[in-house]
Design an enzyme around this catalytic site. Sequence first.
Site, PDB file in Angstrom:
ATOM      1  N   GLU A   1       0.805  -1.217   0.000  1.00 46.38           N
ATOM      2  CA  GLU A   1       0.000   0.000   0.000  1.00 46.38           C
ATOM      3  C   GLU A   1       0.845   1.279   0.000  1.00 46.38           C
ATOM      4  OE1 GLU A   1      -2.857  -0.506   3.155  1.00 46.38           O
ATOM      5  OE2 GLU A   1      -3.936  -2.055   2.033  1.00 46.38           O
TER       6      GLU A   1
ATOM      7  N   GLU B   1      -5.027  -8.510  -0.759  1.00 50.44           N
ATOM      8  CA  GLU B   1      -5.475  -8.212   0.607  1.00 50.44           C
ATOM      9  C   GLU B   1      -6.876  -7.627   0.634  1.00 50.44           C
ATOM     10  OE1 GLU B   1      -2.727  -6.130   3.298  1.00 50.44           O
ATOM     11  OE2 GLU B   1      -4.488  -5.138   4.153  1.00 50.44           O
TER      12      GLU B   1
END
Length: 483
Positions: A153, A240
């Site tokens: 991320e 995820e």
Amino acid sequence: MKNIVNYLLVPVLMLLLLSNFTHAQVATVNLTSIKQSIDGFGASTAFHGQISQTEANAAFGNGTSNQLGLSILRVRIDPSSGSWSAEKLNAQKAKALGATILATPWTPPASMKTNNNTVGGELLPASYAAYAAHLKAFCDNLGNVDVISLQNEPNIKVSYESCTWSATQLLNFCKNNASSIGKPVMMPETYNFDISYSDPTLNDATAASQVAYIGLHLYGATMKSYTNALNKGKKLWMTEYYLNPDDIGTCLTIGKQILDCMYNNMSAYVWWYLRLGGCNIITSSGSILKKGYTIGQFSKFIRPGSYRVDATYQPQTGVYIVGFTGAQTVVVAVNQNTSSKSQTFTFQNGTMANVSKYTTSSSKNIASDGNVAVTGNSFTATLDAQSITTFVGKSSTSIDVNNARSIPFANGINFNSLPAGDLSLELYTLNGQRFTIKKVFTRQCGPVTWQQELNDIAPGTYILQMNADNKTYGIIKWNKLAK
């Protein structure tokens, strides 16, 4: 008044007819319309510490009904090289049960960053080579990493272990440093499937050549098919996502999301925590939560090396379908309705005698619901209210995913026992991309040899499909050797 009543009744009747049509639509599964290859389904042990063998067996084993058959483990690369032992042991346990290992860093070591901190900051340009060496050292230490990600991320600022990257920084690192890691590289794993972080890399031929996988997360994201990545030959992995509740409504959301990931050409689906926190799918005792059984409706039956095939996405209101071929044929149906639904399925370009039915619902956990006979390539089954149902069978056109034919370049490809008539050859890459090669000619007798038509194809592994008279006559997995 009569004319007014008639005027009002016409649209009502039309809506009823359309509703009945939607309700009655057959779900067609075309067993030779090959889409992407499937690498598997998994979960992460990031921040877990060491998992037990009991936990590993429940997650990655597939021999009993109480094992999920996960085939991907996502491990965390600790910024400190002295803290790699737990994930190394986790990877060894999962690998022994056949899993693929994906390694993801949340941050580079603090000394390599602009703020000298493991939270926030950026990677110093002067540390790019050192960071690549750090990732390589992790892979060398574990010894079994299959895919290495560059950053978890990179497009979000948080108060925990993290590092911010721009699209340009990712491009430069991929272009100049990724190759020295020595493992297939994944990027960018943005938290919201933001493709602006990967497009620049994909649009640079040198940088793109160093990337094999595009990782994405689905928090706050809109589902889509990433055409640019697919056209560049990259595999898409959803790496995820999580939801905390474990009720059947949440499980239906998860089941639909997995189905949509597959429908949008993703090759893998990886849940967040395996055992930690409220979003876990197993417990420390090895028991499986309802969310785990939901993922298991896919992972136990759709094994690595399978291929998604074309199937009717929504044959009726609230019912969604996805189909696969490989060592076995698998069809997964999600019924979001609060009532049971009767659904008819028809197979094209393949035959089978029966399918086995498995169901997860509010009262069932991958329950075996027996066999359903297939007659004339069709069968009808009842989908329980609010359920995920998996049908498993063996098709006559299943691809032998374990045994590829390795054929020297000069020998071309031979197909024997074909009928006379118009023949064509279609070729696909392993991620389901169709090659432009397709030749049609009339065969009189004897074997068919394809040689000149394959001269411009690079060495590698492909799926070859021979069609004769509008029917599929053979599908093989083929390794083209170098000259």
